[in-house]
Design a protein around this motif. Structure first.
Motif, PDB file in Angstrom:
ATOM      1  N   GLY B  97       0.868  -1.245  -0.132  1.00 42.21           N
ATOM      2  CA  GLY B  97       0.077   0.146  -0.087  1.00 42.21           C
ATOM      3  C   GLY B  97       0.747   1.193  -0.156  1.00 42.21           C
ATOM      4  O   GLY B  97       0.194   2.379   0.144  1.00 42.21           O
ATOM      5  N   GLU B 232      -8.093  -6.873  -2.687  1.00 43.88           N
ATOM      6  CA  GLU B 232      -6.979  -5.970  -2.712  1.00 43.88           C
ATOM      7  C   GLU B 232      -6.717  -5.102  -1.411  1.00 43.88           C
ATOM      8  O   GLU B 232      -5.649  -4.933  -1.183  1.00 43.88           O
ATOM      9  CB  GLU B 232      -7.290  -4.907  -3.962  1.00 43.88           C
ATOM     10  CG  GLU B 232      -7.348  -5.604  -5.373  1.00 43.88           C
ATOM     11  CD  GLU B 232      -7.313  -4.646  -6.320  1.00 43.88           C
ATOM     12  OE1 GLU B 232      -7.510  -3.433  -6.255  1.00 43.88           O
ATOM     13  OE2 GLU B 232      -7.019  -5.254  -7.409  1.00 43.88           O
ATOM     14  N   LYS B 233      -7.652  -4.909  -0.667  1.00 40.27           N
ATOM     15  CA  LYS B 233      -7.785  -4.019   0.442  1.00 40.27           C
ATOM     16  C   LYS B 233      -6.748  -4.785   1.472  1.00 40.27           C
ATOM     17  O   LYS B 233      -5.916  -4.291   2.041  1.00 40.27           O
ATOM     18  CB  LYS B 233      -9.026  -3.656   1.119  1.00 40.27           C
ATOM     19  CG  LYS B 233      -9.378  -2.522   0.448  1.00 40.27           C
ATOM     20  CD  LYS B 233     -10.609  -1.680   1.185  1.00 40.27           C
ATOM     21  CE  LYS B 233     -11.461  -0.729   0.314  1.00 40.27           C
ATOM     22  NZ  LYS B 233     -12.646  -0.968   0.406  1.00 40.27           N
ATOM     23  N   LYS B 234      -7.116  -5.858   1.709  1.00 38.11           N
ATOM     24  CA  LYS B 234      -6.324  -6.636   2.708  1.00 38.11           C
ATOM     25  C   LYS B 234      -5.021  -7.086   2.238  1.00 38.11           C
ATOM     26  O   LYS B 234      -4.131  -7.003   3.057  1.00 38.11           O
ATOM     27  CB  LYS B 234      -7.036  -8.175   2.912  1.00 38.11           C
ATOM     28  CG  LYS B 234      -8.260  -8.160   3.751  1.00 38.11           C
ATOM     29  CD  LYS B 234      -9.018  -9.532   4.171  1.00 38.11           C
ATOM     30  CE  LYS B 234     -10.370  -9.454   4.619  1.00 38.11           C
ATOM     31  NZ  LYS B 234     -10.976 -10.860   4.379  1.00 38.11           N
TER      32      LYS B 234
END
Lengths: 296, 296
Positions: B97, B232-234
Protein backbone atom coordinates in the motif's frame (compact mmCIF):
# COMPACT_ATOMS: atom_id res chain seq x y z
CA UNK A 1 62.56 -7.09 -7.91
CA UNK A 2 60.81 -6.66 -11.23
CA UNK A 3 57.47 -5.00 -10.35
CA UNK A 4 55.70 -5.83 -13.61
CA UNK A 5 56.66 -9.48 -13.33
CA UNK A 6 55.56 -9.66 -9.69
CA UNK A 7 52.24 -7.95 -10.53
CA UNK A 8 51.69 -10.42 -13.36
CA UNK A 9 52.45 -13.41 -11.11
CA UNK A 10 49.99 -12.23 -8.51
CA UNK A 11 47.33 -11.35 -11.10
CA UNK A 12 47.68 -14.81 -12.65
CA UNK A 13 47.14 -16.44 -9.28
CA UNK A 14 43.99 -14.37 -8.76
CA UNK A 15 42.83 -15.16 -12.27
CA UNK A 16 43.17 -18.91 -11.66
CA UNK A 17 41.41 -18.70 -8.32
CA UNK A 18 38.51 -16.65 -9.67
CA UNK A 19 38.18 -19.19 -12.46
CA UNK A 20 38.05 -21.96 -9.87
CA UNK A 21 35.64 -20.23 -7.49
CA UNK A 22 33.08 -18.87 -9.94
CA UNK A 23 30.52 -21.49 -10.98
CA UNK A 24 29.80 -22.23 -14.62
CA UNK A 25 28.02 -25.59 -14.61
CA UNK A 26 24.89 -26.10 -16.65
CA UNK A 27 21.82 -25.35 -14.55
CA UNK A 28 18.59 -23.33 -14.77
CA UNK A 29 20.40 -20.27 -13.40
CA UNK A 30 23.46 -20.57 -15.67
CA UNK A 31 22.64 -17.20 -17.22
CA UNK A 32 23.61 -15.44 -13.97
CA UNK A 33 26.88 -17.37 -13.79
CA UNK A 34 27.64 -16.08 -17.30
CA UNK A 35 26.77 -12.48 -16.39
CA UNK A 36 28.94 -12.63 -13.26
CA UNK A 37 31.85 -14.10 -15.20
CA UNK A 38 31.46 -11.57 -18.01
CA UNK A 39 32.28 -8.65 -15.72
CA UNK A 40 34.79 -10.51 -13.55
CA UNK A 41 36.81 -11.50 -16.61
CA UNK A 42 36.47 -8.18 -18.45
CA UNK A 43 40.09 -7.19 -17.98
CA UNK A 44 40.41 -5.81 -14.47
CA UNK A 45 43.91 -5.07 -13.16
CA UNK A 46 43.17 -7.11 -9.98
CA UNK A 47 44.69 -4.30 -7.94
CA UNK A 48 42.70 -4.97 -4.76
CA UNK A 49 43.40 -8.71 -4.50
CA UNK A 50 47.04 -8.07 -5.45
CA UNK A 51 47.27 -5.66 -2.51
CA UNK A 52 45.94 -8.39 -0.24
CA UNK A 53 48.46 -10.93 -1.47
CA UNK A 54 51.23 -8.36 -1.06
CA UNK A 55 50.18 -7.67 2.53
CA UNK A 56 50.36 -11.41 3.13
CA UNK A 57 53.89 -11.50 1.68
CA UNK A 58 54.87 -8.48 3.76
CA UNK A 59 53.83 -10.17 7.00
CA UNK A 60 54.99 -13.61 5.93
CA UNK A 61 51.60 -15.34 5.85
CA UNK A 62 50.16 -18.25 3.93
CA UNK A 63 48.79 -17.28 0.50
CA UNK A 64 46.27 -20.16 0.48
CA UNK A 65 44.53 -18.69 3.54
CA UNK A 66 44.27 -15.32 1.82
CA UNK A 67 43.10 -16.30 -1.69
CA UNK A 68 39.35 -16.70 -0.96
CA UNK A 69 39.32 -13.29 0.71
CA UNK A 70 41.32 -11.74 -2.14
CA UNK A 71 38.85 -13.09 -4.70
CA UNK A 72 35.95 -11.93 -2.53
CA UNK A 73 37.19 -8.35 -2.62
CA UNK A 74 37.54 -8.48 -6.40
CA UNK A 75 33.92 -9.70 -6.59
CA UNK A 76 32.78 -6.83 -4.38
CA UNK A 77 34.72 -4.33 -6.49
CA UNK A 78 33.21 -5.80 -9.67
CA UNK A 79 29.64 -5.74 -8.32
CA UNK A 80 30.09 -2.06 -7.47
CA UNK A 81 31.20 -1.32 -11.03
CA UNK A 82 28.24 -3.20 -12.55
CA UNK A 83 25.76 -1.23 -10.44
CA UNK A 84 27.69 2.04 -10.94
CA UNK A 85 27.46 1.66 -14.71
CA UNK A 86 23.65 1.25 -14.71
CA UNK A 87 21.53 3.93 -16.44
CA UNK A 88 20.13 5.04 -13.06
CA UNK A 89 23.69 5.64 -11.83
CA UNK A 90 26.58 6.70 -14.13
CA UNK A 91 24.93 5.36 -17.29
CA UNK A 92 28.13 4.06 -18.89
CA UNK A 93 28.03 1.94 -22.05
CA UNK A 94 31.68 0.90 -21.94
CA UNK A 95 34.16 -0.13 -19.30
CA UNK A 96 37.73 -1.18 -20.01
CA UNK A 97 36.87 -0.98 -23.72
CA UNK A 98 34.03 -3.52 -23.46
CA UNK A 99 30.26 -3.05 -23.31
CA UNK A 100 29.06 -2.78 -19.69
CA UNK A 101 27.13 -5.64 -18.11
CA UNK A 102 23.67 -4.18 -18.68
CA UNK A 103 24.48 -3.45 -22.33
CA UNK A 104 25.09 -7.18 -22.81
CA UNK A 105 22.65 -8.81 -20.38
CA UNK A 106 20.00 -6.14 -19.86
CA UNK A 107 19.39 -4.07 -16.74
CA UNK A 108 17.47 -6.67 -14.76
CA UNK A 109 20.18 -9.32 -15.03
CA UNK A 110 22.90 -6.70 -14.44
CA UNK A 111 21.26 -5.71 -11.14
CA UNK A 112 21.02 -9.39 -10.15
CA UNK A 113 24.60 -10.12 -11.29
CA UNK A 114 25.81 -7.34 -9.00
CA UNK A 115 23.72 -8.64 -6.11
CA UNK A 116 24.97 -12.15 -6.83
CA UNK A 117 28.65 -11.14 -6.77
CA UNK A 118 28.26 -9.28 -3.48
CA UNK A 119 26.45 -12.22 -1.88
CA UNK A 120 28.87 -14.74 -3.37
CA UNK A 121 31.85 -12.80 -1.99
CA UNK A 122 30.49 -13.43 1.50
CA UNK A 123 29.66 -17.06 0.70
CA UNK A 124 33.25 -17.57 -0.39
CA UNK A 125 34.71 -16.06 2.78
CA UNK A 126 32.27 -17.89 5.06
CA UNK A 127 32.98 -21.19 3.32
CA UNK A 128 36.73 -20.65 3.75
CA UNK A 129 36.13 -19.99 7.44
CA UNK A 130 33.82 -22.93 8.08
CA UNK A 131 35.96 -25.40 6.11
CA UNK A 132 39.10 -24.73 8.10
CA UNK A 133 38.74 -23.48 11.66
CA UNK A 134 42.44 -22.66 12.02
CA UNK A 135 42.91 -19.00 12.94
CA UNK A 136 39.14 -18.60 13.07
CA UNK A 137 39.25 -15.28 14.90
CA UNK A 138 41.65 -13.70 12.41
CA UNK A 139 39.43 -14.78 9.55
CA UNK A 140 36.30 -13.33 11.13
CA UNK A 141 38.18 -10.08 11.76
CA UNK A 142 39.39 -9.94 8.15
CA UNK A 143 35.88 -10.52 6.86
CA UNK A 144 34.68 -7.73 9.16
CA UNK A 145 37.23 -5.32 7.63
CA UNK A 146 36.00 -6.16 4.16
CA UNK A 147 32.30 -6.01 5.05
CA UNK A 148 32.61 -2.63 6.75
CA UNK A 149 34.72 -1.16 3.95
CA UNK A 150 32.05 -2.16 1.43
CA UNK A 151 29.06 -0.87 3.37
CA UNK A 152 27.33 2.31 4.45
CA UNK A 153 30.38 3.48 6.40
CA UNK A 154 32.67 2.63 3.50
CA UNK A 155 32.22 2.37 -0.25
CA UNK A 156 28.44 2.78 -0.31
CA UNK A 157 28.69 5.99 1.73
CA UNK A 158 30.98 7.37 -0.97
CA UNK A 159 28.67 6.26 -3.77
CA UNK A 160 25.63 7.85 -2.14
CA UNK A 161 27.30 11.20 -1.54
CA UNK A 162 28.75 11.05 -5.07
CA UNK A 163 25.31 10.40 -6.55
CA UNK A 164 23.72 13.19 -4.53
CA UNK A 165 26.48 15.59 -5.62
CA UNK A 166 25.89 15.13 -9.35
CA UNK A 167 25.75 18.40 -11.25
CA UNK A 168 26.55 20.28 -8.07
CA UNK A 169 29.61 22.23 -7.06
CA UNK A 170 30.99 20.60 -3.91
CA UNK A 171 33.73 21.67 -1.52
CA UNK A 172 36.98 19.92 -0.67
CA UNK A 173 35.61 18.33 2.51
CA UNK A 174 32.81 16.59 0.63
CA UNK A 175 35.13 15.58 -2.20
CA UNK A 176 37.58 14.06 0.28
CA UNK A 177 34.66 12.18 1.86
CA UNK A 178 33.68 10.74 -1.53
CA UNK A 179 37.24 9.76 -2.48
CA UNK A 180 38.08 8.29 0.92
CA UNK A 181 34.91 6.22 1.00
CA UNK A 182 34.13 5.38 -2.60
CA UNK A 183 37.68 4.39 -3.55
CA UNK A 184 40.16 4.40 -0.69
CA UNK A 185 38.06 2.16 1.60
CA UNK A 186 38.39 -0.76 -0.83
CA UNK A 187 42.14 -0.13 -1.18
CA UNK A 188 42.71 -0.03 2.57
CA UNK A 189 40.55 -3.07 3.38
CA UNK A 190 42.47 -5.66 1.32
CA UNK A 191 45.80 -4.50 2.76
CA UNK A 192 44.50 -4.61 6.34
CA UNK A 193 42.60 -7.85 5.81
CA UNK A 194 45.63 -9.51 4.21
CA UNK A 195 47.79 -8.40 7.12
CA UNK A 196 45.27 -9.55 9.74
CA UNK A 197 44.84 -12.95 8.05
CA UNK A 198 48.62 -13.36 8.10
CA UNK A 199 48.94 -12.56 11.81
CA UNK A 200 50.44 -9.06 11.52
CA UNK A 201 51.81 -7.38 14.65
CA UNK A 202 50.17 -4.17 15.84
CA UNK A 203 53.13 -2.19 14.49
CA UNK A 204 52.96 -3.84 11.07
CA UNK A 205 49.21 -3.34 10.83
CA UNK A 206 49.46 0.33 11.77
CA UNK A 207 52.25 1.04 9.27
CA UNK A 208 50.40 -0.76 6.48
CA UNK A 209 47.23 1.16 7.30
CA UNK A 210 48.97 4.53 6.92
CA UNK A 211 50.52 3.30 3.69
CA UNK A 212 47.12 2.13 2.44
CA UNK A 213 45.30 5.35 3.27
CA UNK A 214 47.83 7.37 1.30
CA UNK A 215 47.83 5.20 -1.80
CA UNK A 216 44.05 4.86 -1.61
CA UNK A 217 43.50 8.60 -1.92
CA UNK A 218 46.46 9.03 -4.29
CA UNK A 219 45.04 6.36 -6.61
CA UNK A 220 41.71 8.19 -6.89
CA UNK A 221 43.24 11.63 -7.42
CA UNK A 222 45.43 10.13 -10.16
CA UNK A 223 42.18 8.78 -11.66
CA UNK A 224 40.70 12.28 -11.64
CA UNK A 225 43.87 13.63 -13.28
CA UNK A 226 43.83 10.91 -15.97
CA UNK A 227 40.30 11.93 -16.92
CA UNK A 228 41.88 15.21 -18.03
CA UNK A 229 45.35 14.32 -19.33
CA UNK A 230 44.95 10.59 -20.01
CA UNK A 231 45.13 8.68 -23.28
CA UNK A 232 41.78 7.12 -24.27
CA UNK A 233 43.43 4.12 -25.88
CA UNK A 234 45.53 3.28 -22.85
CA UNK A 235 42.61 3.88 -20.49
CA UNK A 236 40.06 1.89 -22.50
CA UNK A 237 37.47 4.57 -21.78
CA UNK A 238 36.57 8.09 -22.82
CA UNK A 239 38.47 10.91 -21.15
CA UNK A 240 36.80 14.17 -20.20
CA UNK A 241 33.65 12.40 -18.97
CA UNK A 242 33.96 13.94 -15.49
CA UNK A 243 34.01 17.43 -17.01
CA UNK A 244 31.19 16.52 -19.38
CA UNK A 245 29.06 15.17 -16.51
CA UNK A 246 29.95 18.24 -14.41
CA UNK A 247 31.39 15.88 -11.84
CA UNK A 248 33.44 17.44 -9.08
CA UNK A 249 36.96 16.05 -9.07
CA UNK A 250 40.21 16.86 -7.34
CA UNK A 251 41.43 19.00 -10.26
CA UNK A 252 38.08 20.79 -10.59
CA UNK A 253 38.09 21.68 -6.89
CA UNK A 254 41.83 22.26 -6.29
CA UNK A 255 43.25 22.74 -9.81
CA UNK A 256 45.40 20.37 -11.89
CA UNK A 257 48.78 21.47 -10.54
CA UNK A 258 47.73 21.23 -6.91
CA UNK A 259 46.30 17.78 -7.67
CA UNK A 260 49.59 16.59 -9.13
CA UNK A 261 51.43 17.96 -6.12
CA UNK A 262 48.97 16.24 -3.78
CA UNK A 263 49.58 12.90 -5.46
CA UNK A 264 53.35 13.28 -5.03
CA UNK A 265 52.85 14.20 -1.39
CA UNK A 266 50.66 11.14 -0.79
CA UNK A 267 53.25 8.93 -2.50
CA UNK A 268 55.99 10.29 -0.23
CA UNK A 269 53.86 9.70 2.87
CA UNK A 270 53.06 6.16 1.78
CA UNK A 271 56.76 5.36 1.38
CA UNK A 272 57.66 6.93 4.71
CA UNK A 273 55.10 4.76 6.52
CA UNK A 274 56.75 1.48 5.61
CA UNK A 275 60.33 2.08 4.42
CA UNK A 276 61.83 1.23 7.82
CA UNK A 277 60.80 -2.39 7.21
CA UNK A 278 63.63 -2.56 4.66
CA UNK A 279 63.45 -5.07 1.83
CA UNK A 280 60.02 -6.32 2.95
CA UNK A 281 58.51 -3.00 1.84
CA UNK A 282 60.12 -3.02 -1.61
CA UNK A 283 57.08 -4.31 -3.50
CA UNK A 284 54.66 -1.86 -1.87
CA UNK A 285 57.01 1.10 -2.43
CA UNK A 286 57.52 0.27 -6.10
CA UNK A 287 53.79 -0.31 -6.48
CA UNK A 288 52.95 3.02 -4.88
CA UNK A 289 55.34 4.79 -7.24
CA UNK A 290 53.75 2.96 -10.17
CA UNK A 291 50.16 3.67 -9.12
CA UNK A 292 50.55 7.39 -8.63
CA UNK A 293 52.32 7.77 -11.97
CA UNK A 294 50.19 5.28 -13.90
CA UNK A 295 48.82 6.25 -17.29
CA UNK A 296 45.83 3.87 -17.23
CA UNK B 1 -1.42 -20.44 22.99
CA UNK B 2 -2.84 -17.39 21.23
CA UNK B 3 -1.08 -17.35 17.84
CA UNK B 4 -1.87 -13.73 16.99
CA UNK B 5 -0.56 -12.55 20.35
CA UNK B 6 2.60 -14.63 20.03
CA UNK B 7 3.19 -13.33 16.47
CA UNK B 8 2.75 -9.77 17.70
CA UNK B 9 5.18 -10.27 20.58
CA UNK B 10 7.83 -11.64 18.26
CA UNK B 11 7.22 -8.95 15.63
CA UNK B 12 7.56 -6.24 18.29
CA UNK B 13 10.88 -7.68 19.39
CA UNK B 14 12.12 -7.63 15.79
CA UNK B 15 10.79 -4.11 15.30
CA UNK B 16 12.73 -2.86 18.35
CA UNK B 17 15.90 -4.62 17.27
CA UNK B 18 15.72 -3.30 13.70
CA UNK B 19 15.21 0.17 15.12
CA UNK B 20 18.29 -0.31 17.27
CA UNK B 21 20.50 -1.81 14.56
CA UNK B 22 19.71 0.52 11.66
CA UNK B 23 21.69 3.77 11.80
CA UNK B 24 19.99 7.13 11.55
CA UNK B 25 22.56 9.62 12.83
CA UNK B 26 23.25 12.80 10.94
CA UNK B 27 26.11 12.29 8.48
CA UNK B 28 26.90 12.94 4.81
CA UNK B 29 25.36 9.57 3.89
CA UNK B 30 22.20 9.98 5.99
CA UNK B 31 20.09 9.81 2.84
CA UNK B 32 20.91 6.11 2.44
CA UNK B 33 20.01 5.42 6.08
CA UNK B 34 16.63 7.02 5.37
CA UNK B 35 16.10 4.98 2.23
CA UNK B 36 17.01 1.74 4.04
CA UNK B 37 14.68 2.56 6.91
CA UNK B 38 11.86 3.54 4.58
CA UNK B 39 11.60 0.03 3.16
CA UNK B 40 12.46 -1.80 6.39
CA UNK B 41 9.67 0.01 8.25
CA UNK B 42 7.12 -0.11 5.42
CA UNK B 43 4.89 -2.63 7.17
CA UNK B 44 6.42 -6.06 6.62
CA UNK B 45 4.95 -8.99 8.53
CA UNK B 46 8.46 -9.98 9.79
CA UNK B 47 7.65 -13.58 8.90
CA UNK B 48 11.26 -14.66 8.30
CA UNK B 49 12.73 -13.31 11.54
CA UNK B 50 9.70 -14.61 13.44
CA UNK B 51 10.43 -18.06 12.06
CA UNK B 52 13.99 -17.78 13.34
CA UNK B 53 12.87 -16.77 16.83
CA UNK B 54 10.35 -19.62 16.82
CA UNK B 55 13.06 -22.13 15.88
CA UNK B 56 15.09 -20.78 18.80
CA UNK B 57 12.11 -21.30 21.14
CA UNK B 58 11.54 -24.78 19.72
CA UNK B 59 15.11 -25.84 20.51
CA UNK B 60 15.28 -23.88 23.75
CA UNK B 61 17.99 -21.40 22.74
CA UNK B 62 18.89 -17.87 23.76
CA UNK B 63 16.92 -15.20 21.86
CA UNK B 64 19.69 -12.60 22.27
CA UNK B 65 22.07 -14.78 20.26
CA UNK B 66 19.52 -15.06 17.48
CA UNK B 67 18.29 -11.47 17.14
CA UNK B 68 21.14 -10.07 14.97
CA UNK B 69 20.72 -12.98 12.56
CA UNK B 70 16.93 -12.58 12.56
CA UNK B 71 17.25 -8.88 11.69
CA UNK B 72 19.84 -9.73 9.04
CA UNK B 73 17.43 -12.02 7.25
CA UNK B 74 14.74 -9.32 7.29
CA UNK B 75 17.27 -6.91 5.73
CA UNK B 76 18.09 -9.44 3.03
CA UNK B 77 14.40 -10.03 2.33
CA UNK B 78 13.80 -6.27 2.15
CA UNK B 79 16.75 -5.65 -0.19
CA UNK B 80 15.39 -8.31 -2.54
CA UNK B 81 12.00 -6.56 -2.59
CA UNK B 82 13.55 -3.15 -3.32
CA UNK B 83 15.50 -4.55 -6.28
CA UNK B 84 12.56 -6.69 -7.43
CA UNK B 85 10.31 -3.62 -7.60
CA UNK B 86 12.70 -1.67 -9.86
CA UNK B 87 11.54 -0.74 -13.38
CA UNK B 88 14.12 -3.14 -14.88
CA UNK B 89 12.61 -5.99 -12.84
CA UNK B 90 8.90 -6.16 -11.85
CA UNK B 91 8.34 -2.40 -12.21
CA UNK B 92 6.00 -2.05 -9.24
CA UNK B 93 4.91 1.39 -7.98
CA UNK B 94 3.36 0.14 -4.76
CA UNK B 95 4.15 -2.44 -2.12
CA UNK B 96 2.08 -3.03 1.01
CA UNK B 97 0.00 0.00 0.00
CA UNK B 98 2.99 2.36 -0.04
CA UNK B 99 5.08 3.76 -2.91
CA UNK B 100 8.07 1.53 -3.62
CA UNK B 101 11.57 2.66 -2.70
CA UNK B 102 12.53 3.94 -6.16
CA UNK B 103 9.28 5.90 -6.44
CA UNK B 104 10.30 7.82 -3.31
CA UNK B 105 14.10 7.97 -3.57
CA UNK B 106 14.76 7.47 -7.27
CA UNK B 107 16.26 4.44 -8.98
CA UNK B 108 19.91 5.15 -8.19
CA UNK B 109 19.37 5.42 -4.45
CA UNK B 110 17.00 2.43 -4.49
CA UNK B 111 19.70 0.27 -6.07
CA UNK B 112 22.20 1.48 -3.45
CA UNK B 113 19.70 1.03 -0.60
CA UNK B 114 19.26 -2.59 -1.65
CA UNK B 115 23.02 -3.11 -1.89
CA UNK B 116 23.42 -1.41 1.49
CA UNK B 117 20.86 -3.64 3.22
CA UNK B 118 22.46 -6.80 1.84
CA UNK B 119 25.92 -5.69 2.90
CA UNK B 120 24.68 -4.47 6.28
CA UNK B 121 23.00 -7.80 6.97
CA UNK B 122 26.42 -9.43 6.77
CA UNK B 123 28.03 -6.66 8.83
CA UNK B 124 25.45 -7.27 11.54
CA UNK B 125 26.05 -11.02 11.64
CA UNK B 126 29.84 -10.65 11.53
CA UNK B 127 29.77 -8.07 14.31
CA UNK B 128 27.65 -10.39 16.46
CA UNK B 129 30.17 -13.15 15.85
CA UNK B 130 33.30 -11.09 16.51
CA UNK B 131 31.85 -9.41 19.62
CA UNK B 132 31.08 -12.63 21.40
CA UNK B 133 33.09 -15.71 20.52
CA UNK B 134 30.83 -18.08 22.43
CA UNK B 135 29.48 -20.79 20.12
CA UNK B 136 31.58 -19.35 17.30
CA UNK B 137 31.22 -22.40 15.07
CA UNK B 138 27.43 -22.47 15.34
CA UNK B 139 27.28 -18.79 14.43
CA UNK B 140 29.49 -19.23 11.37
CA UNK B 141 27.33 -22.18 10.29
CA UNK B 142 24.13 -20.15 10.73
CA UNK B 143 25.57 -17.30 8.69
CA UNK B 144 26.52 -19.83 6.00
CA UNK B 145 22.91 -21.08 5.84
CA UNK B 146 21.67 -17.53 5.35
CA UNK B 147 24.35 -16.57 2.82
CA UNK B 148 23.75 -19.64 0.68
CA UNK B 149 19.97 -19.28 0.81
CA UNK B 150 20.29 -15.69 -0.46
CA UNK B 151 22.71 -16.40 -3.27
CA UNK B 152 22.98 -17.98 -6.70
CA UNK B 153 22.00 -21.39 -5.35
CA UNK B 154 19.11 -19.90 -3.40
CA UNK B 155 16.97 -16.80 -3.82
CA UNK B 156 18.92 -15.21 -6.67
CA UNK B 157 18.67 -18.43 -8.70
CA UNK B 158 14.89 -18.19 -8.37
CA UNK B 159 14.85 -14.52 -9.32
CA UNK B 160 16.98 -15.11 -12.41
CA UNK B 161 14.87 -17.99 -13.71
CA UNK B 162 11.74 -15.98 -12.89
CA UNK B 163 13.03 -12.97 -14.84
CA UNK B 164 14.03 -15.14 -17.81
CA UNK B 165 10.59 -16.81 -17.80
CA UNK B 166 8.63 -13.56 -18.15
CA UNK B 167 5.92 -13.75 -20.81
CA UNK B 168 6.77 -17.38 -21.40
CA UNK B 169 4.78 -20.51 -20.70
CA UNK B 170 6.83 -22.62 -18.33
CA UNK B 171 6.37 -26.17 -17.09
CA UNK B 172 5.86 -27.41 -13.54
CA UNK B 173 9.51 -28.32 -13.06
CA UNK B 174 10.67 -24.80 -13.80
CA UNK B 175 7.88 -23.28 -11.71
CA UNK B 176 8.84 -25.47 -8.76
CA UNK B 177 12.46 -24.36 -9.22
CA UNK B 178 11.40 -20.70 -9.08
CA UNK B 179 9.15 -21.15 -6.03
CA UNK B 180 11.63 -23.30 -4.13
CA UNK B 181 14.48 -20.87 -4.74
CA UNK B 182 12.90 -17.44 -4.92
CA UNK B 183 10.65 -17.89 -1.88
CA UNK B 184 11.14 -21.15 0.01
CA UNK B 185 14.92 -20.74 0.42
CA UNK B 186 14.45 -17.66 2.60
CA UNK B 187 11.75 -19.44 4.64
CA UNK B 188 13.89 -22.51 5.23
CA UNK B 189 17.09 -20.60 6.08
CA UNK B 190 15.78 -18.69 9.12
CA UNK B 191 14.30 -21.86 10.61
CA UNK B 192 17.49 -23.84 10.10
CA UNK B 193 19.74 -20.94 11.17
CA UNK B 194 17.66 -20.36 14.31
CA UNK B 195 17.86 -24.04 15.16
CA UNK B 196 21.62 -24.22 14.51
CA UNK B 197 22.28 -21.10 16.59
CA UNK B 198 20.34 -22.68 19.44
CA UNK B 199 22.26 -25.94 19.35
CA UNK B 200 19.60 -28.16 17.76
CA UNK B 201 20.15 -31.92 17.70
CA UNK B 202 20.42 -33.64 14.32
CA UNK B 203 16.88 -35.00 14.76
CA UNK B 204 15.43 -31.58 15.60
CA UNK B 205 17.21 -29.94 12.68
CA UNK B 206 16.01 -32.57 10.23
CA UNK B 207 12.39 -32.37 11.39
CA UNK B 208 12.39 -28.58 11.25
CA UNK B 209 13.92 -28.66 7.76
CA UNK B 210 11.10 -30.88 6.44
CA UNK B 211 8.58 -28.60 8.14
CA UNK B 212 10.25 -25.52 6.62
CA UNK B 213 10.39 -26.90 3.09
CA UNK B 214 6.67 -27.62 3.14
CA UNK B 215 5.56 -24.27 4.52
CA UNK B 216 8.04 -22.49 2.22
CA UNK B 217 6.44 -23.88 -0.91
CA UNK B 218 2.94 -23.70 0.58
CA UNK B 219 3.43 -20.02 1.41
CA UNK B 220 4.32 -19.17 -2.21
CA UNK B 221 1.51 -21.21 -3.75
CA UNK B 222 -0.94 -19.46 -1.39
CA UNK B 223 0.55 -16.20 -2.69
CA UNK B 224 -0.18 -17.28 -6.26
CA UNK B 225 -3.74 -18.21 -5.25
CA UNK B 226 -4.28 -14.87 -3.48
CA UNK B 227 -3.34 -13.05 -6.69
CA UNK B 228 -6.53 -14.61 -8.12
CA UNK B 229 -8.99 -14.79 -5.23
CA UNK B 230 -7.50 -12.24 -2.80
CA UNK B 231 -8.95 -8.98 -1.53
CA UNK B 232 -6.97 -5.94 -2.72
CA UNK B 233 -7.63 -4.02 0.49
CA UNK B 234 -6.40 -6.81 2.73
CA UNK B 235 -3.40 -7.49 0.51
CA UNK B 236 -2.38 -3.85 0.10
CA UNK B 237 -1.59 -4.51 -3.56
CA UNK B 238 -3.41 -5.08 -6.83
CA UNK B 239 -4.66 -8.60 -7.48
CA UNK B 240 -4.55 -10.14 -10.95
CA UNK B 241 -1.09 -8.72 -11.66
CA UNK B 242 0.37 -12.19 -12.31
CA UNK B 243 -2.29 -12.82 -14.97
CA UNK B 244 -1.84 -9.33 -16.39
CA UNK B 245 1.94 -9.78 -16.59
CA UNK B 246 1.44 -13.26 -18.09
CA UNK B 247 3.43 -14.63 -15.19
CA UNK B 248 3.37 -18.38 -14.75
CA UNK B 249 1.97 -19.32 -11.35
CA UNK B 250 0.91 -22.51 -9.64
CA UNK B 251 -2.75 -21.96 -10.61
CA UNK B 252 -1.86 -21.08 -14.22
CA UNK B 253 0.21 -24.24 -14.58
CA UNK B 254 -1.80 -26.70 -12.44
CA UNK B 255 -5.22 -25.00 -12.11
CA UNK B 256 -6.79 -23.29 -9.08
CA UNK B 257 -8.33 -26.39 -7.50
CA UNK B 258 -5.17 -28.45 -7.76
CA UNK B 259 -3.27 -25.51 -6.24
CA UNK B 260 -5.60 -25.37 -3.25
CA UNK B 261 -5.26 -29.11 -2.80
CA UNK B 262 -1.48 -28.84 -3.00
CA UNK B 263 -1.43 -26.21 -0.26
CA UNK B 264 -3.51 -28.47 2.01
CA UNK B 265 -1.19 -31.36 1.29
CA UNK B 266 1.90 -29.27 2.12
CA UNK B 267 0.25 -28.12 5.33
CA UNK B 268 -0.42 -31.72 6.37
CA UNK B 269 3.15 -32.72 5.60
CA UNK B 270 4.52 -29.78 7.59
CA UNK B 271 2.48 -30.80 10.64
CA UNK B 272 3.48 -34.44 10.33
CA UNK B 273 7.18 -33.52 10.35
CA UNK B 274 7.12 -31.97 13.82
CA UNK B 275 3.97 -33.05 15.68
CA UNK B 276 5.78 -35.81 17.59
CA UNK B 277 7.62 -33.09 19.52
CA UNK B 278 4.36 -32.42 21.37
CA UNK B 279 3.70 -29.01 22.86
CA UNK B 280 7.01 -27.62 21.56
CA UNK B 281 5.62 -27.78 18.02
CA UNK B 282 2.36 -25.97 18.84
CA UNK B 283 3.44 -22.53 17.60
CA UNK B 284 4.81 -23.85 14.31
CA UNK B 285 1.72 -25.99 13.66
CA UNK B 286 -0.67 -23.13 14.32
CA UNK B 287 1.51 -20.83 12.21
CA UNK B 288 1.54 -23.29 9.31
CA UNK B 289 -2.25 -23.54 9.43
CA UNK B 290 -2.46 -19.74 9.50
CA UNK B 291 0.01 -19.20 6.63
CA UNK B 292 -1.58 -21.60 4.18
CA UNK B 293 -5.03 -20.15 4.85
CA UNK B 294 -3.97 -16.51 5.10
CA UNK B 295 -5.91 -13.86 3.21
CA UNK B 296 -3.04 -11.34 2.96
Amino acid sequence: MDLKLELQKKADLIEDSLEKYLPKENSPQKHIFDAMRYSIFAGGKRLRPILMLAACDFVGGNIDDVLPFACAIEMIHTYSLIHDDLPAMDNDDYRRGKPTNHKVYGEGIAILAGDALLNYAFELMIRAISKNHKNLERKVLAMKEIAEASGIYGMIAGQVVDLLSENKKIDGTKLDFIHNHKTAALIIAPIRAGAILSGASKEELEALTVFAKNIGLGFQIRDDILDIIGDEKKLGKKVGSDTENQKSTYPSVYGLDASKKKVDELFNKSVKAIEHFGSRSEFFIQLSNYLVKREY
